[in-house]
Design a protein around this motif. Structure first.
Motif, PDB file in Angstrom:
ATOM      1  N   GLY A  80      -2.865  -4.618   7.833  1.00 22.72           N
ATOM      2  CA  GLY A  80      -1.813  -4.096   6.967  1.00 22.72           C
ATOM      3  C   GLY A  80      -2.293  -2.912   6.143  1.00 22.72           C
ATOM      4  O   GLY A  80      -1.573  -1.929   5.958  1.00 22.72           O
ATOM      5  N   MET A  81      -3.541  -2.999   5.661  1.00 25.19           N
ATOM      6  CA  MET A  81      -4.094  -1.875   4.899  1.00 25.19           C
ATOM      7  C   MET A  81      -4.189  -0.640   5.788  1.00 25.19           C
ATOM      8  O   MET A  81      -3.826   0.462   5.377  1.00 25.19           O
ATOM      9  CB  MET A  81      -5.482  -2.240   4.366  1.00 25.19           C
ATOM     10  CG  MET A  81      -5.439  -3.246   3.234  1.00 25.19           C
ATOM     11  SD  MET A  81      -6.988  -3.334   2.328  1.00 25.19           S
ATOM     12  CE  MET A  81      -8.088  -3.904   3.567  1.00 25.19           C
ATOM     13  N   ALA A  82      -4.687  -0.843   7.009  1.00 24.73           N
ATOM     14  CA  ALA A  82      -4.802   0.285   7.937  1.00 24.73           C
ATOM     15  C   ALA A  82      -3.431   0.897   8.201  1.00 24.73           C
ATOM     16  O   ALA A  82      -3.256   2.118   8.136  1.00 24.73           O
ATOM     17  CB  ALA A  82      -5.445  -0.165   9.241  1.00 24.73           C
ATOM     18  N   LEU A  83      -2.455   0.006   8.447  1.00 28.30           N
ATOM     19  CA  LEU A  83      -1.094   0.479   8.708  1.00 28.30           C
ATOM     20  C   LEU A  83      -0.545   1.207   7.483  1.00 28.30           C
ATOM     21  O   LEU A  83       0.072   2.272   7.602  1.00 28.30           O
ATOM     22  CB  LEU A  83      -0.202  -0.715   9.062  1.00 28.30           C
ATOM     23  CG  LEU A  83       1.237  -0.374   9.468  1.00 28.30           C
ATOM     24  CD1 LEU A  83       1.254   0.354  10.796  1.00 28.30           C
ATOM     25  CD2 LEU A  83       2.077  -1.644   9.566  1.00 28.30           C
ATOM     26  N   GLY A  84      -0.776   0.639   6.302  1.00 29.43           N
ATOM     27  CA  GLY A  84      -0.284   1.246   5.066  1.00 29.43           C
ATOM     28  C   GLY A  84      -0.882   2.622   4.831  1.00 29.43           C
ATOM     29  O   GLY A  84      -0.179   3.580   4.496  1.00 29.43           O
ATOM     30  N   VAL A  85      -2.206   2.727   5.036  1.00 29.21           N
ATOM     31  CA  VAL A  85      -2.874   4.014   4.829  1.00 29.21           C
ATOM     32  C   VAL A  85      -2.329   5.034   5.826  1.00 29.21           C
ATOM     33  O   VAL A  85      -2.015   6.177   5.468  1.00 29.21           O
ATOM     34  CB  VAL A  85      -4.405   3.859   4.984  1.00 29.21           C
ATOM     35  CG1 VAL A  85      -5.081   5.212   5.018  1.00 29.21           C
ATOM     36  CG2 VAL A  85      -4.966   3.024   3.845  1.00 29.21           C
ATOM     37  N   GLY A  86      -2.171   4.596   7.079  1.00 33.81           N
ATOM     38  CA  GLY A  86      -1.636   5.492   8.104  1.00 33.81           C
ATOM     39  C   GLY A  86      -0.224   5.938   7.769  1.00 33.81           C
ATOM     40  O   GLY A  86       0.109   7.132   7.851  1.00 33.81           O
ATOM     41  N   ALA A  87       0.597   4.979   7.343  1.00 34.12           N
ATOM     42  CA  ALA A  87       1.992   5.299   7.031  1.00 34.12           C
ATOM     43  C   ALA A  87       2.065   6.239   5.827  1.00 34.12           C
ATOM     44  O   ALA A  87       2.846   7.197   5.823  1.00 34.12           O
ATOM     45  CB  ALA A  87       2.776   4.020   6.763  1.00 34.12           C
ATOM     46  N   ALA A  88       1.224   5.982   4.826  1.00 37.86           N
ATOM     47  CA  ALA A  88       1.218   6.851   3.638  1.00 37.86           C
ATOM     48  C   ALA A  88       0.828   8.275   4.034  1.00 37.86           C
ATOM     49  O   ALA A  88       1.417   9.266   3.563  1.00 37.86           O
ATOM     50  CB  ALA A  88       0.252   6.305   2.591  1.00 37.86           C
ATOM     51  N   TRP A  89      -0.155   8.371   4.917  1.00 36.72           N
ATOM     52  CA  TRP A  89      -0.596   9.694   5.364  1.00 36.72           C
ATOM     53  C   TRP A  89       0.532  10.412   6.099  1.00 36.72           C
ATOM     54  O   TRP A  89       0.810  11.582   5.850  1.00 36.72           O
ATOM     55  CB  TRP A  89      -1.821   9.541   6.270  1.00 36.72           C
ATOM     56  CG  TRP A  89      -2.354  10.855   6.740  1.00 36.72           C
ATOM     57  CD1 TRP A  89      -3.206  11.699   6.090  1.00 36.72           C
ATOM     58  CD2 TRP A  89      -2.043  11.492   7.994  1.00 36.72           C
ATOM     59  NE1 TRP A  89      -3.444  12.797   6.840  1.00 36.72           N
ATOM     60  CE2 TRP A  89      -2.740  12.712   8.019  1.00 36.72           C
ATOM     61  CE3 TRP A  89      -1.240  11.144   9.085  1.00 36.72           C
ATOM     62  CZ2 TRP A  89      -2.668  13.587   9.101  1.00 36.72           C
ATOM     63  CZ3 TRP A  89      -1.155  12.014  10.159  1.00 36.72           C
ATOM     64  CH2 TRP A  89      -1.865  13.218  10.165  1.00 36.72           C
ATOM     65  N   LEU A  90       1.214   9.683   6.973  1.00 38.00           N
ATOM     66  CA  LEU A  90       2.328  10.269   7.723  1.00 38.00           C
ATOM     67  C   LEU A  90       3.441  10.716   6.775  1.00 38.00           C
ATOM     68  O   LEU A  90       3.988  11.805   6.927  1.00 38.00           O
ATOM     69  CB  LEU A  90       2.895   9.234   8.706  1.00 38.00           C
ATOM     70  CG  LEU A  90       2.310   9.236  10.111  1.00 38.00           C
ATOM     71  CD1 LEU A  90       3.013   8.193  10.976  1.00 38.00           C
ATOM     72  CD2 LEU A  90       2.463  10.624  10.744  1.00 38.00           C
ATOM     73  N   ILE A  91       3.746   9.850   5.801  1.00 38.63           N
ATOM     74  CA  ILE A  91       4.837  10.167   4.877  1.00 38.63           C
ATOM     75  C   ILE A  91       4.537  11.447   4.120  1.00 38.63           C
ATOM     76  O   ILE A  91       5.367  12.336   4.019  1.00 38.63           O
ATOM     77  CB  ILE A  91       5.076   8.993   3.901  1.00 38.63           C
ATOM     78  CG1 ILE A  91       5.770   7.852   4.639  1.00 38.63           C
ATOM     79  CG2 ILE A  91       5.898   9.431   2.708  1.00 38.63           C
ATOM     80  CD1 ILE A  91       5.861   6.573   3.844  1.00 38.63           C
TER      81      ILE A  91
ATOM     82  N   VAL B 295       0.835  -1.208   0.000  1.00 32.21           N
ATOM     83  CA  VAL B 295       0.000   0.000   0.000  1.00 32.21           C
ATOM     84  C   VAL B 295       0.869   1.257   0.000  1.00 32.21           C
ATOM     85  O   VAL B 295       0.659   2.176  -0.799  1.00 32.21           O
ATOM     86  CB  VAL B 295      -0.961  -0.021   1.210  1.00 32.21           C
ATOM     87  CG1 VAL B 295      -1.677   1.309   1.346  1.00 32.21           C
ATOM     88  CG2 VAL B 295      -1.965  -1.149   1.066  1.00 32.21           C
ATOM     89  N   VAL B 296       1.883   1.288   0.852  1.00 33.13           N
ATOM     90  CA  VAL B 296       2.706   2.491   0.970  1.00 33.13           C
ATOM     91  C   VAL B 296       3.524   2.721  -0.303  1.00 33.13           C
ATOM     92  O   VAL B 296       3.560   3.830  -0.837  1.00 33.13           O
ATOM     93  CB  VAL B 296       3.653   2.380   2.190  1.00 33.13           C
ATOM     94  CG1 VAL B 296       4.712   3.462   2.137  1.00 33.13           C
ATOM     95  CG2 VAL B 296       2.858   2.490   3.468  1.00 33.13           C
ATOM     96  N   LEU B 297       4.158   1.661  -0.794  1.00 29.31           N
ATOM     97  CA  LEU B 297       5.030   1.852  -1.957  1.00 29.31           C
ATOM     98  C   LEU B 297       4.224   2.229  -3.191  1.00 29.31           C
ATOM     99  O   LEU B 297       4.627   3.093  -3.960  1.00 29.31           O
ATOM    100  CB  LEU B 297       5.862   0.586  -2.199  1.00 29.31           C
ATOM    101  CG  LEU B 297       6.901   0.327  -1.104  1.00 29.31           C
ATOM    102  CD1 LEU B 297       7.680  -0.933  -1.372  1.00 29.31           C
ATOM    103  CD2 LEU B 297       7.842   1.513  -0.968  1.00 29.31           C
ATOM    104  N   VAL B 298       3.076   1.602  -3.357  1.00 26.13           N
ATOM    105  CA  VAL B 298       2.226   1.980  -4.488  1.00 26.13           C
ATOM    106  C   VAL B 298       1.735   3.411  -4.295  1.00 26.13           C
ATOM    107  O   VAL B 298       1.657   4.192  -5.248  1.00 26.13           O
ATOM    108  CB  VAL B 298       1.046   0.988  -4.643  1.00 26.13           C
ATOM    109  CG1 VAL B 298       0.041   1.517  -5.647  1.00 26.13           C
ATOM    110  CG2 VAL B 298       1.563  -0.370  -5.090  1.00 26.13           C
ATOM    111  N   ALA B 299       1.444   3.775  -3.058  1.00 30.58           N
ATOM    112  CA  ALA B 299       0.984   5.139  -2.781  1.00 30.58           C
ATOM    113  C   ALA B 299       2.072   6.141  -3.140  1.00 30.58           C
ATOM    114  O   ALA B 299       1.799   7.191  -3.739  1.00 30.58           O
ATOM    115  CB  ALA B 299       0.601   5.278  -1.310  1.00 30.58           C
TER     116      ALA B 299
END
Ligand SMILES: Nc1ncnc2c1ncn2[C@@H]1O[C@H](COP(=O)(O)OP(=O)(O)O)[C@@H](O)[C@H]1O
Ligand SMILES: [Mg+2]
Lengths: 394, 317
Positions: free
Chosen positions: A334-345, A36-40
Motif C-alpha cells: 500500500g505504501m508503494a502504491l501510495g507513493v506511486g500514485a502521489a507521484w503520478l498525481i 499516503v496519497v490523501l496526506v500527501a
C-alpha cells in the motif's frame, strides 16, 4: 515452537492460498495507499500555499476590512483612496503601500477574448509584492495620477489574446473600454489548480472609473522592519477604525496568513487521513473475516497440530502472525502504491502531492496494529479449538 | 494397583510409576448436547504397561475412539482419574497437556491426517517443530524415521503422491519420531485394503517389539485383535469382561476364583436373563469355558470394570 518457525509456517500458509491472501491484502493495500496519497495531497497543498504566501515578499502586512479568521464571512469594504493616504502617513513611505480593487471582467483583443481578474492597483505593486515583468514596463505614478487607460497583462491573458504576437503597444478592451498594453508579467505558474497568470493590472484610478466605484478592497504594506510589523499593523487598524467607526479591520502578517491557511489545510488533511483510516479499518475487518474462514478451513490441520503437541499458544501465535503478515505485507504494498500514485498525481495534475515520512510510518504502524487487533479473535479461536472435534471436522 | 500384566517393559517409562504408560481409573466421558447428555464412556479402568500391545475391539459407537482420545491426552475425562506417563491430567492446563502429548504419545488415525502440500519428511518432522528442534536436525530425525518405516526413498513426496499404505507409514513415522511411550492407533487399517493393511499392522507390531513403545490398537478384526498381548472389548462405553463377550469363544472361569477377581456375574446375570439385549445375540453362551493364554490379564480388566458395569449397560440399555 520457535518464533522463526512460526513465521515460516505463517508464510507457507499464506503462499498456499495466494489469491485469497492477495484479495485480503487488497483492503489493507487500498487503505494504506489512501492514507499516503490523501496526506500527501493535503501536505502538498499546504506546502504550496506556504511557498506562495512567502513568495509575496517579506515583512508584508495586509489590511482588509472584516476579520481574518477561519470561517469569517468576507466583509464589504468601505475603504477609499483617502484611507490609503492616511495609511501612507502612518507608514511614512508611500512606496511601501499597495492597494487593490478587484473585479472579474471580459478583456478583448480583436476577435479574441478572455474573462479574467482585473485589478486596480498603484504603481507601487512590484515593490511591495515580488512581481517580475517579462516585457514592457509596469504602470507609473503618472498613469495612476491621470487615470491613464493602460494595462499590464498576466502571461496567460497575453497568450490567450495575442498568441505569439507582441502584446506591448496593442489595444485591449476591458469591459468595453479601450486600454493600451504596456507590459506583460513573467509567468508565475499554477498553484492549487489556480492559474496565477490569469490577471490584468490597471491603474486604480482607471479601475474606479471603469467600475463606477471609489472602493478599495485591500491595502498591503511592506513594513520597514520585522520587529515593528505588528505594532505598525495595530496603528493602521486603529486609524482606519477611527475613520470608519462602524467597520472592523484586520491587519495580518504572512505568518498569520500561513497560520490560518495551515490550520485549514491541517484540518483538511486530518479529515482526509481519517477517511482513509476508515478504509484501513475496513481492510482490517476483511483480514479478520478471512482469518476466521481460514481457521474454519484448516480445523483438521489445527487438530492434527494439537495432537502432535502444539499448545493453544503455538496455534494462536501462528494465526496471529498470519494476520500480521497479511496486513504488514499489505501495508508495504500500500505504501508503494501510495507513493506511486502521489507521484503520478503531482506529475499529471495541478494537485501537488508531497509524500511525508510520518504518513508512511503511521500507515505502516496502523496496518500492523490492525493486523494484531483483527487477528487476535480468530487466533484465539484457533488456539482454543478442541483437538478431538477439530480432527473430526470435514 | 499392581497388575500382573504390568511387568516393566524394556526401556521403561519416563516419569511416573516405572513401567506404566497410562493408568486410568473409572474413566467417564459424557458429552453435553444442549440439555441431553451422551455418556460415551461409563467407568473404564485400565493400565497400559510400557511396551504393552493391547487391542481394543467393540462395535461402532461403543466408545473406542473416545477412550483413545482420553488415553492420548487429546481429551479430558468428565469423571475418573487418568495419569499419562505418571502425570495426572487433571493437574495439567491445555498447554502442559499438549507438551505431554508431544513427549509421550504418538497418534495414528484411520484417515492418516497428513498435512497436504507438505512433504513426507516435513510431515514426519511436525511434532519436532513443537519441541523446538531446529530445521536441520528435524529433517535428519524425520528422514531416519521414514527409513525405519521403509519410506527412505519417499522423503520429498507429497501425501497425494503416495499410496494409502505409504501415507499411513508416514503417519506412523510421525507418531514415532518423538520416541513416545505410547502409540495409539485408531483403526489404522480402516482405509486400506487387506494386503496393505496387513503390512501396516506388521510394521506397527515390529515397532512395538523393537522400540518398546506400547501399542494400543483399535480394530474391527478379531484375528488381528487376537495377535495382541491383551484384548479389551468395549460395548456401550464400558469394557466388557470376556465371559460377557459373545464373540470371544474364550471365558476364564478359572480366573474368576482368583484372589484379585471381583465376579462380574452379578451385573451380567440380569442381562442374560432379559434375553432381549441385541448386543448379546449369544447371551446364553456365557457359560462356555475355555482359557486363553492371557487369561490372567483379561479378568484383571474385568475386575476394574466390575463396579461400573453394574451401573453401566445393566441400567443403561
Ligand atoms: N463430540 C461428541 N458429541 C456427542 N457424542 C459423541 C461425541 N463423540 C462421540 N460421541 C458419542 O460417543 C459414543 C462413542 O463414540 P466413539 O468413541 O467414536 O465410538 P467408536 O470409536 O467405538 O465407534 C457414540 O455414541 C458417539 O455418538
Ligand atoms: Mg471410532
Amino acid at each position: 515452537m520457535r518464533i522463526a518457525e512460526a513465521w515460516r509456517v505463517a508464510l507457507d500458509a499464506l503462499s498456499a492460498n495466494r489469491l485469497r491472501s492477495m484479495l485480503t491484502m487488497l483492503g489493507v493495500i487500498i487503505g494504506v495507499a489512501a492514507v499516503v496519497v490523501l496526506v500527501a495531497i493535503g501536505t502538498g497543498a499546504k506546502r504550496e500555499v506556504e511557498q506562495q504566501v512567502e513568495g509575496l515578499g517579506s515583512n508584508l502586512l495586509i489590511v482588509v476590512p472584516g476579520r481574518i479568521d477561519f470561517g469569517a464571512a468576507p466583509a464589504v469594504s468601505r475603504l477609499s483612496l483617502a484611507d490609503v493616504e492616511a495609511v501612507n502617513r502612518i507608514v511614512g513611505d508611500p512606496q511601501r503601500v499597495a492597494v487593490t480593487v478587484t473585479s472579474g471582467e471580459t478583456v478583448r483583443a480583436g476577435t479574441r477574448s478572455a474573462f479574467t481578474t482585473v485589478q486596480g492597483v498603484l504603481e507601487t505593486t512590484p515593490q511591495v509584492f515580488v512581481r517580475d515583468l517579462d516585457r514592457g514596463a509596469y504602470l507609473t505614478a503618472s498613469d495612476v495620477d491621470t487615470s491613464r487607460r493602460v494595462a499590464v497583462l498576466g502571461a496567460t491573458v497575453a497568450t490567450t489574446l495575442f498568441g505569439d504576437r507582441e502584446p506591448v503597444g496593442q489595444q485591449v478592451a476591458i469591459a468595453g473600454v479601450r486600454f493600451r498594453v504596456v507590459g506583460v508579467f513573467a509567468p508565475l505558474g499554477q498553484s492549487l489548480g489556480v492559474d496565477r497568470d490569469d490577471e490584468v493590472h490597471i491603474p486604480v484610478t482607471a479601475a474606479h472609473r471603469l467600475y463606477g466605484t471609489q472602493r478599495i478592497d485591500g491595502i498591503a504594506v511592506k513594513a520597514p522592519d520585522r520587529e515593528k510589523i505588528s505594532e505598525l499593523g495595530n496603528r493602521i487598524v486603529a486609524e482606519l477604525s477611527r475613520r470608519h467607526p462602524d467597520t472592523e479591520f484586520s491587519a495580518v502578517t504572512q505568518e498569520q496568513i500561513l497560520g490560518v491557511l495551515g490550520d485549514i489545510l491541517g484540518v483538511l488533511t486530518g479529515v482526509l487521513a481519517a477517511i482513509a483510516g476508515i478504509s484501513l479499518l475496513v481492510g482490517g475487518v476483511g483480514v479478520s473475516n478471512i482469518m476466521l474462514v481460514s481457521v474454519r478451513e484448516r480445523t483438521r490441520e489445527i487438530g492434527l497440530r494439537k495432537a502432535v503437541g502444539a499448545r493453544p499458544r503455538d496455534i494462536a501465535i501462528q494465526f496471529l502472525l498470519e494476520a500480521v503478515l497479511l496486513t504488514v505485507l499489505g501495508g508495504v504494498l500500500g505504501m508503494a502504491l501510495g507513493v506511486g500514485a502521489a507521484w503520478l498525481i503531482s506529475a499529471l495534475s495541478p494537485v501537488p502531492a508531497a509524500v511525508t515520512w510520518w504518513s508512511l510510518a503511521l500507515s505502516f504502524g496502523v496496518s500492523a496494529v490492525v493486523g494484531i487487533i483483527f487477528g487476535v479473535v480468530p487466533a484465539q479461536r484457533a488456539g482454543r479449538l478442541d483437538p478431538v472435534i477439530a480432527l473430526r471436522a470435514e | 494397583m499392581s497388575r500382573r500384566e504390568a511387568e516393566p517393559a524394556p526401556g521403561g517409562v519416563r516419569g511416573g510409576r516405572p513401567g506404566v504408560a497410562v493408568d486410568a481409573v473409572d474413566l467417564g466421558r459424557t458429552y453435553d448436547l444442549g440439555g441431553t447428555s451422551v455418556a460415551a464412556l461409563r467407568g473404564v479402568s485400565l493400565t497400559i504397561a510400557a511396551g504393552d500391545y493391547v487391542a481394543v475391539v467393540g462395535p461402532s459407537g461403543s466408545g473406542k475412539s473416545t477412550l483413545m482420545h482420553l488415553l492420548g491426552g487429546l481429551d479430558r475425562p468428565t469423571s475418573g482419574r487418568l495419569a499419562i506417563g505418571g502425570r495426572d491430567v487433571a493437574t495439567l492446563d491445555a498447554g502442559e497437556l499438549a507438551t505431554l502429548r508431544n513427549e509421550t504419545i504418538g497418534f495414528v488415525f484411520q484417515s492418516f491426517h497428513l498435512l497436504p502440500r507438505t512433504s513426507a519428511v516435513d510431515n514426519v518432522a511436525l511434532p519436532l517443530v513443537y519441541r523446538g528442534i531446529g530445521g536441520r536436525r528435524r529433517r535428519t530425525m524425520a528422514a531416519a524415521m521414514l527409513g525405519r518405516v521403509g519410506l527412505g526413498h519417499r522423503l520429498d513426496h507429497r501425501p497425494n503422491q503416495l499410496s494409502g499404505g505409504e501415507q499411513q507409514r508416514v503417519a506412523i513415522a510421525r507418531a514415532l519420531v518423538t520416541d513416545p511411550v505410547l502409540l495409539l492407533a485408531d483403526e489404522p487399517t480402516g482405509n486400506l485394503d487387506s494386503v496393505t493393511g496387513e503390512s501396516v499392522l506388521g510394521l506397527l507390531e515390529d515397532l512395538n517389539a523393537s522400540s518398546g513403545v506400547a501399542l494400543v490398537l483399535v480394530t474391527h478384526d478379531r484375528e488381528v485383535a487376537a495377535r495382541a498381548r491383551r484384548q479389551i472389548v468395549m460395548r456401550d462405553g464400558v469394557v466388557v469382561p470376556p465371559a460377557d463377550d459373545p464373540d470371544t469363544p474364550t471365558v476364564v472361569p478359572a480366573a474368576r476364583g482368583g484372589p484379585e477377581i471381583v465376579d462380574p456375574a452379578p451385573s451380567a446375570e440380569p442381562r442374560r436373563a432379559s434375553g432381549s439385549d441385541s448386543g448379546h445375540p449369544f447371551g446364553g453362551s456365557g457359560g462356555a469355558t475355555g482359557a486363553t493364554e492371557r487369561r490372567g490379564e483379561i479378568p484383571a480388566a474385568g475386575k476394574r470394570c466390575g463396579g461400573s458395569i453394574g451401573a453401566g449397560p445393566g441400567g443403561g440399555s
